[in-house]
Design a protein around this motif. Structure first.
Motif, short mmCIF file in Angstrom:
data_model
loop_
_atom_site.label_atom_id
_atom_site.label_comp_id
_atom_site.label_asym_id
_atom_site.label_seq_id
_atom_site.Cartn_x
_atom_site.Cartn_y
_atom_site.Cartn_z
N THR A 1 -7.09 2.47 2.27
CA THR A 1 -5.73 2.03 2.54
C THR A 1 -5.46 2.17 4.03
N SER B 1 -2.52 1.78 6.97
CA SER B 1 -1.09 1.70 7.24
C SER B 1 -0.90 1.87 8.74
N GLU C 1 0.22 -3.09 6.23
CA GLU C 1 -0.06 -2.24 5.08
C GLU C 1 -1.00 -3.01 4.18
#
Length: 173
Positions: A53, A55, A82
């Motif tokens: 992930t 971000s 994101e």
């Protein structure tokens, strides 16, 4: 070959990684013509098992033309990035060839991929964050009537048929 906005993931262990990348605008295919110089990408990559992930934030300068004065000006455009990836080769191969909306779901990558390329996400997000109404900073707080009084004043005896258009114009500025 990955772009210069690619994050090397081969050999990463679970955890958080600070990411700082930059790339010349010309290195990203189909960037909006307003952008110039360097694209800066700063954020955090988190790896948990086979899930990655990212971000962070992308920034780039844009050359714009003021809608009120037609003056050229430069402004920094910033967008949040994101995105989540899942390394699953079998599922990746099953879905290969399908056109997917990259905005709302986890992106599939192969388990043997060595990079996550964020160039497409950055390109799309920066383009979406270009202002619709482009007003140079020095004119943002000045009402249209003050900037162009000759067009804002209502001459005596003006035809009332122009009133709806004038009201619409006032709402837009």
């Amino acid at each position: 070959m990955p772009s210069t906005l690619a994050i090397r993931i081969q050999g990463l262990r679970d955890g958080h990684y600070d990411i700082v990348l930059s790339a010349p605008v010309e290195s990203i295919a189909d960037m909006a013509p307003e952008f110039f110089g360097e694209i800066f990408l700063v954020g955090t990559l988190e790896k948990v098992g086979r899930r990655y992930t990212f971000s962070g934030t992308a920034r780039c300068q844009a050359h714009l033309i003021c809608d009120r004065t037609l003056e050229h000006y430069t402004e920094w455009i910033e967008a949040s990035i994101e995105v989540a990836y899942l390394a699953d080769t079998d599922l990746y191969l099953l879905r290969q060839g399908e056109r997917r909306d990259r905005t709302y779901e986890v992106q599939l990558i192969r388990e043997d991929d060595t990079y996550i390329d964020l160039a497409e996400e950055v390109r799309q997000e920066l383009a979406v964050h270009l202002p619709m109404k482009r007003v140079a900073p020095q004119y943002r707080e000045i009402p249209f009537e003050q900037l162009y009084p000759q067009y804002a004043a209502t001459p005596a005896g003006e035809d009332d048929r122009w009133r709806p258009l004038r009201e619409l114009l006032n709402k837009m500025t």
